[in-house]
Design an enzyme around this catalytic site. Sequence first.
Site, short mmCIF file in Angstrom:
data_model
loop_
_atom_site.label_atom_id
_atom_site.label_comp_id
_atom_site.label_asym_id
_atom_site.label_seq_id
_atom_site.Cartn_x
_atom_site.Cartn_y
_atom_site.Cartn_z
N LYS A 10 0.85 -1.20 0.00
CA LYS A 10 0.00 0.00 0.00
C LYS A 10 0.88 1.24 0.00
O LYS A 10 2.04 1.20 0.43
CB LYS A 10 -0.95 0.04 1.19
CG LYS A 10 -0.29 0.06 2.59
CD LYS A 10 0.13 1.45 3.09
CE LYS A 10 0.91 1.38 4.39
NZ LYS A 10 1.69 2.53 4.75
N ASP A 136 -2.16 -1.91 10.37
CA ASP A 136 -2.43 -1.86 8.93
C ASP A 136 -3.07 -3.14 8.38
O ASP A 136 -3.41 -3.20 7.20
CB ASP A 136 -1.13 -1.61 8.15
CG ASP A 136 -0.65 -0.17 8.28
OD1 ASP A 136 -1.47 0.69 8.66
OD2 ASP A 136 0.53 0.08 7.99
P1 ATP Z 1 4.26 -0.55 7.98
O1 ATP Z 1 4.17 0.37 6.80
O2 ATP Z 1 2.99 -1.35 8.24
O3 ATP Z 1 4.84 0.04 9.21
P2 ATP Z 1 6.64 -1.57 6.84
O4 ATP Z 1 6.40 -1.75 5.39
O5 ATP Z 1 7.35 -0.32 7.25
O6 ATP Z 1 5.27 -1.70 7.58
P3 ATP Z 1 7.40 -4.32 7.10
O7 ATP Z 1 7.99 -4.63 5.76
O8 ATP Z 1 6.08 -4.86 7.40
O9 ATP Z 1 7.47 -2.76 7.41
O10 ATP Z 1 8.49 -4.85 8.16
C1 ATP Z 1 8.73 -4.28 9.41
C2 ATP Z 1 9.45 -5.34 10.28
O11 ATP Z 1 8.51 -6.39 10.55
C3 ATP Z 1 10.62 -6.01 9.59
O12 ATP Z 1 11.81 -5.41 9.98
C4 ATP Z 1 10.54 -7.46 10.02
O13 ATP Z 1 11.47 -7.75 11.04
C5 ATP Z 1 9.16 -7.66 10.60
N1 ATP Z 1 8.30 -8.59 9.85
C6 ATP Z 1 7.43 -9.45 10.44
N2 ATP Z 1 6.77 -10.16 9.51
C7 ATP Z 1 7.22 -9.77 8.31
C8 ATP Z 1 6.90 -10.16 6.97
N3 ATP Z 1 6.00 -11.12 6.71
N4 ATP Z 1 7.52 -9.51 5.98
C9 ATP Z 1 8.41 -8.54 6.26
N5 ATP Z 1 8.77 -8.16 7.49
C10 ATP Z 1 8.19 -8.77 8.53
#
Ligand code: ATP
Length: 289
Positions: A10, A136
């Site tokens: 997203k 989210d």
């Molecule tokens: P948001 O925008 O919801 O804050 P994000 O895109 O910034 O999320 P994610 O890619 O979801 O961040 O990852 C954040 C942390 O979550 C990672 O550093 C990882 O350790 C952990 N994590 C847990 N499950 C997953 C997954 N399925 N894929 C990626 N990271 C994951």
Amino acid sequence: MKIMMKAPAKINLTLDVLYKRDDGYHEVEMIMTTVDLADRIELEPLSGDKIRIISHNRFVPDDSRNLAYQAAQLLKDRFNVRSGVAIGIEKVIPVAAGLAGGSSDAAATLKGLNQLWNLGLSLDELAEIGAEIGSDVSFCVYGGTALAKGRGEKIQHLPAPPNCWVVLAKPTIGVSTAEVYKNLKLEGLKRPDTKAMLEAIHTQDYASVCTNVGNVLESVTLKLYPEVALIKEQMERFGADAVLMSGSGPTVFGLIQHDSRMHRVYNGLRGFCDQVYAVRLLGDGNPVD
Ligand code: ATP
């Protein structure tokens, strides 16, 4: 029986933080929309009772820290499921990027296991369960375009914004959402005009969508990580119609209507950044499968 699910990323067209609540969460108001950049989730029954995460990305945890693992565990506990499952995660969405990759994996897992384990849950029920995993996840269960309130789990569906290209560029840093919120100062913020964005979406006014993108978390991330500000400048210089950081960053996205301009921005950014993608908005409906 194997189930394959798409788990799309997203972007935030707007992200506003209204106040800090007594329970420690921030009350947010944000307009999110899914884009055609997706992880692939494969669910396969396992003999025994275990949840196993299979991922070849070293940044993705393969234990209970994984949000897809937590989704499976929650369903097992809540509905007394005795089966095991192997969850394969083919990571395409950059990790810790502000694109809700982990949340989308969790949402796709909830939806896939609902089928695999014949739980018969509605999307609303899955979204409610998803909120227990992360703010989210509810949005990711529905996909499409929505206004999210509360801590992100209260979803109002919206029509698709006018379609366009989205160029995403992620610098080689990961950003911790918790750290960004910790450093956020609520006074004196330049806030997005959420109402104007809603109006722009309803009237399909692309120019107004572009003028009304805004994210209060830029005030923190751009200061902590100057490379994000640099990428924003580059994307503006190469001619994107609107440029914004998504979520808590560090991914920056540009909205672009014309193909030739998209190619210019995409090729220009590739000189600065390893992870650059040109994708379409997925629009409305529920494209998560
Ligand atoms: P948001 O925008 O919801 O804050 P994000 O895109 O910034 O999320 P994610 O890619 O979801 O961040 O990852 C954040 C942390 O979550 C990672 O550093 C990882 O350790 C952990 N994590 C847990 N499950 C997953 C997954 N399925 N894929 C990626 N990271 C994951």
